[in-house]
Enzyme design. Structure first.
Site, mmCIF file in Angstrom:
data_model
loop_
_atom_site.group_PDB
_atom_site.id
_atom_site.type_symbol
_atom_site.label_atom_id
_atom_site.label_comp_id
_atom_site.label_asym_id
_atom_site.label_seq_id
_atom_site.Cartn_x
_atom_site.Cartn_y
_atom_site.Cartn_z
ATOM 1 N N ARG A 116 -71.774 25.566 -30.711
ATOM 2 C CA ARG A 116 -71.691 25.634 -31.691
ATOM 3 C C ARG A 116 -70.291 26.021 -32.128
ATOM 4 O O ARG A 116 -69.941 26.226 -33.287
ATOM 5 C CB ARG A 116 -72.692 26.833 -32.913
ATOM 6 N N LYS A 138 -58.473 16.739 -35.926
ATOM 7 C CA LYS A 138 -59.639 15.616 -35.976
ATOM 8 C C LYS A 138 -59.634 15.493 -34.172
ATOM 9 O O LYS A 138 -58.639 15.373 -33.262
ATOM 10 C CB LYS A 138 -58.696 14.537 -36.006
ATOM 11 N N GLU A 180 -45.770 6.476 -33.211
ATOM 12 C CA GLU A 180 -46.061 7.780 -34.109
ATOM 13 C C GLU A 180 -45.335 7.990 -35.350
ATOM 14 O O GLU A 180 -45.343 8.381 -36.403
ATOM 15 C CB GLU A 180 -46.889 8.761 -33.858
ATOM 16 N N LYS A 221 -46.756 15.140 -40.626
ATOM 17 C CA LYS A 221 -48.188 15.130 -40.340
ATOM 18 C C LYS A 221 -48.718 16.496 -41.259
ATOM 19 O O LYS A 221 -50.433 16.226 -41.557
ATOM 20 C CB LYS A 221 -48.339 14.879 -39.132
ATOM 21 N N GLU A 231 -59.614 14.057 -45.329
ATOM 22 C CA GLU A 231 -58.986 12.299 -45.495
ATOM 23 C C GLU A 231 -59.688 11.563 -46.500
ATOM 24 O O GLU A 231 -60.667 9.860 -46.454
ATOM 25 C CB GLU A 231 -59.584 12.057 -43.797
ATOM 26 N N ARG A 235 -54.373 11.497 -46.526
ATOM 27 C CA ARG A 235 -54.453 11.450 -45.323
ATOM 28 C C ARG A 235 -55.010 10.096 -44.106
ATOM 29 O O ARG A 235 -54.354 9.748 -43.030
ATOM 30 C CB ARG A 235 -55.194 13.050 -44.773
ATOM 31 N N ASN A 239 -53.545 6.117 -40.852
ATOM 32 C CA ASN A 239 -54.214 5.452 -40.630
ATOM 33 C C ASN A 239 -53.386 3.996 -40.334
ATOM 34 O O ASN A 239 -53.538 2.821 -39.570
ATOM 35 C CB ASN A 239 -55.621 4.921 -40.737
ATOM 36 N N HIS A 242 -53.066 1.205 -37.429
ATOM 37 C CA HIS A 242 -54.257 1.565 -36.725
ATOM 38 C C HIS A 242 -55.761 0.991 -36.888
ATOM 39 O O HIS A 242 -56.479 0.583 -35.815
ATOM 40 C CB HIS A 242 -54.310 3.271 -36.917
ATOM 41 N N HIS A 246 -55.876 -0.169 -33.322
ATOM 42 C CA HIS A 246 -57.288 0.237 -33.014
ATOM 43 C C HIS A 246 -58.032 -0.715 -32.176
ATOM 44 O O HIS A 246 -58.994 -0.703 -31.276
ATOM 45 C CB HIS A 246 -58.641 1.413 -33.760
ATOM 46 N N HIS A 261 -51.909 4.058 -26.104
ATOM 47 C CA HIS A 261 -52.120 4.504 -27.787
ATOM 48 C C HIS A 261 -51.676 3.103 -28.632
ATOM 49 O O HIS A 261 -51.445 3.169 -29.384
ATOM 50 C CB HIS A 261 -53.321 5.744 -27.958
HETATM 51 N N1 LIG Z 1 -56.339 13.855 -33.213
HETATM 52 C C1 LIG Z 1 -55.345 12.885 -34.353
HETATM 53 O O1 LIG Z 1 -55.288 13.130 -35.258
HETATM 54 C C2 LIG Z 1 -55.149 12.040 -33.512
HETATM 55 C C3 LIG Z 1 -53.903 11.371 -33.807
HETATM 56 C C4 LIG Z 1 -53.540 10.266 -32.324
HETATM 57 C C5 LIG Z 1 -53.095 9.708 -31.410
HETATM 58 N N2 LIG Z 1 -54.755 10.729 -30.674
HETATM 59 C C6 LIG Z 1 -54.657 10.456 -29.687
HETATM 60 O O2 LIG Z 1 -54.220 11.009 -28.449
HETATM 61 C C7 LIG Z 1 -54.345 9.978 -27.262
HETATM 62 C C8 LIG Z 1 -52.551 9.001 -26.955
HETATM 63 O O3 LIG Z 1 -51.905 10.710 -26.908
HETATM 64 P P1 LIG Z 1 -51.305 10.629 -25.915
HETATM 65 O O4 LIG Z 1 -50.529 9.226 -25.798
HETATM 66 O O5 LIG Z 1 -50.735 11.051 -25.309
HETATM 67 O O6 LIG Z 1 -52.019 9.588 -24.216
HETATM 68 P P2 LIG Z 1 -52.439 10.860 -23.016
HETATM 69 O O7 LIG Z 1 -53.235 12.587 -23.094
HETATM 70 O O8 LIG Z 1 -53.339 10.028 -22.791
HETATM 71 O O9 LIG Z 1 -50.480 11.141 -22.507
HETATM 72 C C9 LIG Z 1 -49.797 10.096 -22.334
HETATM 73 C C10 LIG Z 1 -50.127 10.322 -20.388
HETATM 74 O O10 LIG Z 1 -48.625 11.109 -20.528
HETATM 75 C C11 LIG Z 1 -49.188 11.992 -19.247
HETATM 76 N N3 LIG Z 1 -48.743 13.048 -19.496
HETATM 77 C C12 LIG Z 1 -49.267 14.027 -20.834
HETATM 78 N N4 LIG Z 1 -48.132 15.066 -21.243
HETATM 79 C C13 LIG Z 1 -47.456 15.091 -19.875
HETATM 80 C C14 LIG Z 1 -46.290 15.316 -19.383
HETATM 81 N N5 LIG Z 1 -45.926 16.655 -19.965
HETATM 82 N N6 LIG Z 1 -45.641 15.110 -18.001
HETATM 83 C C15 LIG Z 1 -46.614 14.274 -17.525
HETATM 84 N N7 LIG Z 1 -46.903 13.419 -17.684
HETATM 85 C C16 LIG Z 1 -47.188 13.540 -18.807
HETATM 86 C C17 LIG Z 1 -50.627 12.058 -19.326
HETATM 87 O O11 LIG Z 1 -51.641 12.700 -18.204
HETATM 88 C C18 LIG Z 1 -50.990 10.632 -19.186
HETATM 89 O O12 LIG Z 1 -51.285 10.102 -17.910
HETATM 90 C C19 LIG Z 1 -55.753 8.645 -27.664
HETATM 91 O O13 LIG Z 1 -56.519 9.087 -27.160
HETATM 92 C C20 LIG Z 1 -55.639 8.764 -29.348
HETATM 93 O O14 LIG Z 1 -57.143 7.865 -30.030
HETATM 94 C C21 LIG Z 1 -54.855 11.596 -30.893
#
Ligand SMILES: NC(=O)c1ccc[n+]([C@@H]2O[C@H](COP(=O)([O-])OP(=O)(O)OC[C@H]3O[C@@H](n4cnc5c(N)ncnc54)[C@H](O)[C@@H]3O)[C@@H](O)[C@H]2O)c1
Length: 362
Positions: A116, A138, A180, A221, A231, A235, A239, A242, A246, A261
């Protein structure tokens, strides 16, 4: 060091070595187990630094998650929960998510429901994670082609945003984070937009203003989430890009050829800017400026008519919809938005087709 709060979540932006991290580890979690979640890349690029800089992490359990959006799934969570049980992780212990948005989204979800809810700390290592994914509470995983369908609203206890991790980030991932950042400027800050359009996205990692840009973008943000944590209103503006983004991301996941993404959001922003123009919310000049900025940094992806139709079908299942149809956030000039605009499937198809003309210049 810049300090922010969202509810009980403390956010520190700057050098992690001079942040509260060390003290938190020894005082708040001194007697407790620490688990560090990494993916294959952050294991190689970021973990050694963290453990060397913070000796109290030497006996932390490190758990390796497979990298990539295609692994942001329940099966992986299940394995981690089983490992937590084997390590007898209790509610007093802490999970440290060291990675990009996939690690922080999934690690946050894993921690937020185990027994939990355990405390967790995000240390974002991708640009996208620093300006967006780690902030706002999120958590989530995907369900087949549907993005983030399973998840919780649960803030980490702490977020430490340190630019040092950008130094090992591949160039295309810098671009994905830039998407972003552009979104934040488009929805909330015309002056910031005017700064970002002058940046060469391929040289962003070396740009002297990068730290200031990250801080500014993260602050946008934080500000939006502080106003509307769950949201119900403003908030939703986050999106922008997105709804169609998405859909594109889900389609690519389903086809076995995942798209990043940030890249999907960049394409989604072109399509949703076009819809904003068609509804006379932005001028043609503004649309052209957005298209020029995005097409100079991001690669074109061609989708057949069949693929585009499938993307619009996936959009019908977007979390933001109710039963009135596809809901999108559109721009209202640069720096402002219209929330909850109903978009028909044929309008969405038209907008996806516009992406082709945007890249071909027709
Ligand atoms: N929770 C939220 O509010 C929110 C907002 C935006 C996006 N997201 C989510 O975030 C995800 C995308 O995030 P992302 O672009 O970071 O993707 P990711 O976590 O897949 O990272 C991108 C790539 O970079 C690599 N990487 C990360 N940091 C590194 C570093 N310092 N050195 C070398 N390699 C590194 C990772 O291993 C991966 O291969 C999606 O799933 C998306 O839905 C969530």
């Amino acid at each position: 060091m810049r300090h922010f709060n969202i509810d009980h979540c403390q956010i520190e932006i700057g050098n992690i070595e001079t942040s509260s991290f060390d003290e938190i580890l020894s005082t708040r979690y001194g007697k407790n187990k620490k688990v560090i979640l990494v993916d294959e890349n952050t294991h190689d690029a970021c973990l050694e630094y963290l453990i060397t800089a913070f000796p109290s992490l030497e006996d932390a359990e490190v758990m390796l998650l497979p990298a990539g959006e295609e692994n942001k799934v329940l099966e992986v969570c299940f394995q981690v929960w089983e490992a937590f049980s084997d390590y007898q992780i209790s509610r007093a212990d802490v999970i440290i998510n060291l990675g990009g948005g996939v690690v922080t989204d999934m690690g946050g979800f894993i921690a937020s429901v185990f027994k939990r809810g355990l405390d967790f700390i995000h240390i974002p290592t991708s640009l996208l994670g620093m300006v967006d994914a780690s902030i706002g509470g999120k958590t989530g995983i995907d369900l087949g082609p549907f993005k983030n369908q399973i998840g919780t609203f649960q803030h980490p206890a702490f977020i430490y945003i340190d630019y040092r991790f950008i130094s090992t980030l591949p160039q295309e991932e810098v671009l994905n984070g830039f998407a972003e950042m552009l979104k934040h400027a488009l929805i909330a800050d015309a002056a910031h937009w005017n700064q970002l359009i002058k940046v060469n996205p391929y040289l962003l990692a070396e740009n002297q203003s990068l730290q200031a840009f990250i801080e500014h973008s993260a602050q946008i943000k934080i500000n939006v989430v502080q106003q509307d944590p769950t949201e119900k209103g403003i908030r939703k503006s986050l999106n922008f890009g997105h709804t169609i983004g998405h859909g594109i991301e889900g389609f690519c996941l389903e086809s076995g050829e995942p798209i990043a993404h940030g890249h999907a959001v960049a394409l989604g922003m072109i399509a949703e800017s076009y819809l904003s123009f068609k509804k006379q919310f932005i001028s043609e000049k503004e649309l052209m400026q957005i298209v020029a900025c995005i097409t100079q940094g991001f690669d074109y992806v061609a989708f057949s008519l069949e693929a585009k139709t499938r993307i619009t079908e996936l959009m019908l299942n977007d979390k933001k919809n109710d039963h009135s149809g596809i809901k999108a956030v559109l721009l209202n000039g640069i720096g402002n938005v219209h929330l909850d605009v109903i978009v028909s499937q044929s309008e969405a198809l038209d907008a996806l087709t516009y992406i082709d003309s945007a890249f071909s210049g027709n």
